[in-house]
Every structure is written in structure tokens, then in C-alpha cells.
Design a protein around this motif. Structure first.
Motif, PDB file in Angstrom:
ATOM      1  N   GLN A  15       0.831  -1.198   0.000  1.00 54.07           N
ATOM      2  CA  GLN A  15       0.000   0.000   0.000  1.00 54.07           C
ATOM      3  C   GLN A  15       0.871   1.255   0.000  1.00 54.07           C
ATOM      4  O   GLN A  15       0.602   2.225  -0.718  1.00 54.07           O
TER       5      GLN A  15
ATOM      6  N   TYR B 182      -6.211  -3.155   3.385  1.00 51.60           N
ATOM      7  CA  TYR B 182      -5.222  -2.142   3.009  1.00 51.60           C
ATOM      8  C   TYR B 182      -5.316  -1.914   1.495  1.00 51.60           C
ATOM      9  O   TYR B 182      -4.437  -2.355   0.739  1.00 51.60           O
TER      10      TYR B 182
ATOM     11  N   LEU C  76      -5.167  -0.437  -2.273  1.00 56.17           N
ATOM     12  CA  LEU C  76      -4.203   0.414  -2.967  1.00 56.17           C
ATOM     13  C   LEU C  76      -4.896   1.687  -3.434  1.00 56.17           C
ATOM     14  O   LEU C  76      -6.056   1.665  -3.855  1.00 56.17           O
TER      15      LEU C  76
END
Length: 243
Positions: A63, A239, A241
Motif C-alpha cells: 500500500q 489495506y 491500494l
């Protein structure tokens, strides 16, 4: 030279064999002739449970790398003609953000000792000066110590061997393709083109390896790749992107 003839590694091999044999005995009432194969699955799942924090760290690092992509691109545009300065500035950026371009490799590196030890356990006919009893165990009629290359070289290839090993290789390859499609890695503008291509094919390397290692190790690879895909899909939701 067989490294497992060295005293420390020989002891480790003996302990691993004894532990896996004890787990096989424990699972025998449940799985019968497939008890050792089930023991391998249990060991795989235990290893992956222990590595969950590493997987979370990997997801966070991915990320972060995706978030840093515009800044990395700006560094490349500014210092592209000065490779040394570009490398320094890139590593400084990663350091300031508390991540690394190699963070995604941690789960693979952490698993390497486990799969290497399993490979060794089912490769050695004798362990601790005694016959390796685990080699007598099977998965669907195929000895856990048999590999495709070994069967071909000794002329012991049969339909069961091709079916079992072929299925394990197919599972690894299908999961690799699903991983490639569903979990495209965050791009790194500073990475050379050959590295990007290598990352894209790295998943399929495991399928090739599964065709040459003993069935027990191939079983480990199949289970761990399925786990990895499921875990990364869940962590990608936790998480995500940046777009």
C-alpha cells in the motif's frame, strides 16, 4: 555434498522427521494411509498462521509503495541521468516512509526454511542412521517421497503419479494465474522493465518447482499458495491500494 550430513543440520533433520512422524501417528486414526500427507497440510497451515504478521506487513508495504509511486516517478524524472543519486534518493524515501522495495519478498523468504526442510525429510532414505519411515506413507497411492523427475529417471512413472503431481502443479499454476489477475503489484517507476517482467512470472516458478520436488513438498507448495491468495485478497480489502 549433502549439507544435511553436517552435525547441526543432521540433528535438525532428525528432529523434524521425528516431529512429523509423531504428528502422523496422531493423525493416523483420522486419515489412515494419508496421515503423513495430512500432517504436511497441518504443518503448512501452522507455518502460515505464524506468518500472518509478515503478511500484514507485506500488505502495508505494498500500500505504501503504491502511495509513493508518484513521488518515485518524480525522482526518476529529476535524477534519471544520475543513477547513483537516484538510488540514494529512492532509498531515502523508502527509509523515511518505513518500508522497503523488497518488503514483498519477506513471506517467501520466511517460508523457505520450512519447504527446504520438508524437501530434505522426504528426500533422505535414512535419517539418524535409521530407515526413514515417512517414505512408506502415500497420497492417493503415490509415495510422498516420489517426485516427477525421480519417477521419470527410474522408470516408475504411472498414472497415479502423473495424476497426483499433475493436480498439485495445476493447483499452483491456477492460483498463480489468479494472483496475477486479481493482485497486480503496485508499480515502482524506478524498477527496470526486466524486473517488472520477472515479478509477473515469479508466481509460475513455484509451479515448475512443484513438478520436481517430492510429493510432500509439492503438497506444501499447493496449500501455501492457496493460503497466500486468500490472505492477500482479505488484506487487500483491509489495506486497499490508492487509485
Amino acid at each position: 555434498m549433502d549439507l544435511f550430513t553436517l552435525p547441526p543440520l543432521a540433528l535438525l533433520l532428525d528432529l523434524a522427521t521425528r516431529a512429523l512422524l509423531a504428528l502422523t501417528t496422531l493423525l493416523d486414526p483420522l486419515a489412515g494411509t494419508a496421515a503423513a500427507a495430512l500432517a504436511v497440510v497441518v504443518v503448512t497451515l501452522a507455518a502460515r498462521l505464524a506468518l500472518i504478521p509478515v503478511g500484514v506487513s507485506q500488505a502495508r508495504a505494498e500500500q505504501t509503495r503504491a502511495r509513493l509511486a508518484p513521488r518515485l516517478r518524480a525522482l526518476r524524472e529529476r535524477w534519471g541521468r544520475t543513477p547513483e543519486r537516484l538510488q540514494r534518493e529512492t532509498m531515502r524515501l523508502y527509509r523515511d516512509e518505513g518500508t522497503s522495495p523488497l518488503a514483498g519478498c519477506l513471506p517467501v523468504l520466511a517460508q523457505a526454511p520450512v519447504v527446504g526442510l520438508l524437501y530434505a525429510v522426504f528426500l533422505h532414505p535414512t535419517v539418524g542412521g535409521q530407515a526413514n519411515p515417512l517414505l512408506a506413507h502415500e497420497l492417493l497411492g503415490v509415495p510422498l517421497g516420489r517426485s516427477l523427475i525421480g519417477a521419470l529417471s527410474t522408470g516408475t512413472t504411472d498414472a497415479a503419479t502423473l495424476a497426483v503431481i499433475g493436480t498439485l502443479v495445476a493447483v499452483v499454476a491456477l492460483v498463480a494465474e489468479a494472483t496475477r489477475r486479481l493482485l497486480r503489484p503496485a508499480s515502482d517507476p524506478t524498477a527496470p522493465a526486466w524486473m517488472t517482467g520477472m515479478v509477473g512470472t515469479l508466481h509460475f516458478t513455484t509451479a515448475v518447482v512443484a513438478a520436481f520436488v517430492p510429493v510432500a513438498a509439492a503438497l506444501y507448495l499447493a496449500v501455501t499458495t492457496v493460503w497466500t491468495l486468500a490472505q492477500r485478497l482479505l488484506l487487500r480489502r483491509r489495506y486497499p491500494l490508492p487509485s
